[in-house]
Design an enzyme around this catalytic site. Sequence first.
Site, PDB file in Angstrom:
ATOM      1  N   SER A 123       0.771  -0.859  -0.072  1.00 48.57           N
ATOM      2  CA  SER A 123       0.094  -0.036  -0.493  1.00 48.57           C
ATOM      3  C   SER A 123       0.945   1.060  -0.184  1.00 48.57           C
ATOM      4  CB  SER A 123      -1.051   0.009   0.857  1.00 48.57           C
ATOM      5  OG  SER A 123      -0.658  -0.152   2.348  1.00 48.57           O
TER       6      SER A 123
ATOM      7  N   THR B  92      10.423 -11.757 -11.597  1.00 46.02           N
ATOM      8  CA  THR B  92      10.867 -10.678 -12.232  1.00 46.02           C
ATOM      9  C   THR B  92       9.840 -10.242 -11.737  1.00 46.02           C
ATOM     10  OG1 THR B  92      11.494 -11.301 -13.935  1.00 46.02           O
ATOM     11  CG2 THR B  92      10.480  -9.425 -14.000  1.00 46.02           C
ATOM     12  N   LEU B  93       9.704  -8.435 -11.116  1.00 48.80           N
ATOM     13  CA  LEU B  93       8.471  -7.291 -10.688  1.00 48.80           C
ATOM     14  C   LEU B  93       8.768  -6.756 -11.907  1.00 48.80           C
ATOM     15  CD1 LEU B  93      10.512  -6.969  -7.271  1.00 48.80           C
ATOM     16  CD2 LEU B  93       8.220  -8.456  -7.534  1.00 48.80           C
ATOM     17  N   GLU B  94       7.118  -6.174 -12.149  1.00 44.94           N
ATOM     18  CA  GLU B  94       6.641  -5.307 -12.616  1.00 44.94           C
ATOM     19  C   GLU B  94       5.409  -4.009 -11.822  1.00 44.94           C
ATOM     20  OE1 GLU B  94       4.875  -8.157 -13.355  1.00 44.94           O
ATOM     21  OE2 GLU B  94       5.813  -9.041 -14.630  1.00 44.94           O
TER      22      GLU B  94
END
EC number: 3.5.4.13
Length: 189
Positions: free
Chosen positions: A113, A136-138
């Site tokens: 948040s 893998t982060l977007e």
Amino acid sequence: MSIKSDKWIRRMAEEHKMIEPFVPDQVRAAEDGRKIVSYGTSSYGYDIRCADEFKIFTNINSTIVDPKNFDEGSFVDFKGDVCIIPPNSFALARTVEYFRIPRTVLTVCLGKSTYARCGIIVNVTPFEPEWEGYVTLEFSNTTPLPAKIYANEGVAQVLFFESDEVCDVSYADRGGKYQGQRGVTLPKT
């Protein structure tokens, strides 16, 4: 299918190396005392950290984004403690943690948040049964202003759900294309 608690997460990480490196408690401050975006084990999840390797979308080459024929020139590589995502743009990163998901478990990953309230959306697809690798982060910056992502701090929470029966075919069984990924991994078909 039930959500798993902090006790289960700790046990699986310590006995089966489900998460490495593993932080058994929630960390809310750096060693020097400054406040950070929390990471580590929470009541019913695990807050993952972003490593210091980023790929930031650029329009230098004016290409079309095509998931079937992705142009690596669409990104600029960046390494550092803070990544600045341009307004209305996008970046990829990877987790600090390496995951090994049990055959009876599926995860759902949700953005924290702290970032969502700043207009930064974190998207991660589920970790399927027997998937393993760095995640893998977007990151999407939905604001008209530049936005910061902090490396080595919390960016998203992973929730673990365990099925009451074992799946017939796991991600590993079908030779999933993202199995064992190490760095920031671009789209594959």
